[in-house]
Motif scaffolding. Sequence first.
Motif, short mmCIF file in Angstrom:
data_model
loop_
_atom_site.label_atom_id
_atom_site.label_comp_id
_atom_site.label_asym_id
_atom_site.label_seq_id
_atom_site.Cartn_x
_atom_site.Cartn_y
_atom_site.Cartn_z
N ASP A 76 5.06 -11.91 -4.72
CA ASP A 76 6.11 -11.18 -5.44
C ASP A 76 6.16 -9.72 -5.01
N ILE A 77 5.01 -9.09 -4.90
CA ILE A 77 4.96 -7.67 -4.50
C ILE A 77 5.47 -7.50 -3.07
N ALA A 78 5.03 -8.38 -2.17
CA ALA A 78 5.49 -8.31 -0.78
C ALA A 78 7.00 -8.51 -0.70
N ASP A 79 7.51 -9.47 -1.48
CA ASP A 79 8.96 -9.72 -1.48
C ASP A 79 9.72 -8.52 -2.06
N GLU A 80 9.19 -7.93 -3.11
CA GLU A 80 9.83 -6.76 -3.72
C GLU A 80 9.87 -5.60 -2.72
N VAL A 89 0.72 -2.10 4.10
CA VAL A 89 -0.39 -1.99 5.05
C VAL A 89 -1.68 -2.16 4.28
N SER A 90 -2.54 -3.04 4.78
CA SER A 90 -3.88 -3.20 4.23
C SER A 90 -4.86 -2.69 5.27
N ASP A 96 -0.13 -5.06 8.73
CA ASP A 96 1.00 -4.14 8.66
C ASP A 96 2.26 -4.99 8.72
N THR A 97 2.96 -5.11 7.58
CA THR A 97 4.12 -6.00 7.52
C THR A 97 5.36 -5.44 8.19
N ILE A 101 4.25 -10.12 13.44
CA ILE A 101 2.92 -10.73 13.41
C ILE A 101 2.16 -10.29 12.15
N GLY A 102 2.35 -9.04 11.75
CA GLY A 102 1.71 -8.54 10.52
C GLY A 102 2.19 -9.30 9.31
#
Length: 183
Positions: A76-80, A89-90, A96-97, A101-102
């Motif tokens: 949900d957080i990534a989609d938001e 980024v983690s 790194d989205t 590939i991230g």
Amino acid sequence: MRYGYARVSTDDQSLNLQLDALNAAGCADRIFTDKLSGKSRKRPGLEELLSQIGRHDTLIVWRLDRIGRNFRDLVDIADELRERGANLVSLTEGIDTSSSIGEVIYRLMIVFADFERKVIVERTNAGLAAAKARGVRLGRRPKLTSLQIRDLRALVESGKPKAEVARDYRIGRTTLYRHLSTG
């Protein structure tokens, strides 16, 4: 803009390691923190951060488990973030989205993290069932022995005030009433 988010589960734990890493990653003035369990999505620091982050911004975390403990919250957080045109980024996992590939690696890690959590739950439940089958008593120890319960019932039946009986046995009134109402 780069936004940092750091979280620990309890007030006893320190945010310093995460804060140092987020400062080094360029988040200095925009770091949001929580000292709450990651089980709940309702965390003031995270909610405030998500209300401010926008297009071309980046949310940086020390580790993915800092933003969410379960599969659904992470997705949900990534989609938001994606809907807002922001990236994630983690630092620890090297995700790194902002790159294709991230994004794929992030999704795979979420799936494996959810799988691991389910395996742990299955193992725990199997262990508890096996212990129960062997006759192991699960849960905390009873506050009173069966002899003490019999004695306190006799005292109450003889007219001794319940508050006094509870005080003498160093138990709460709720515990006393529970033992009086059973068997």
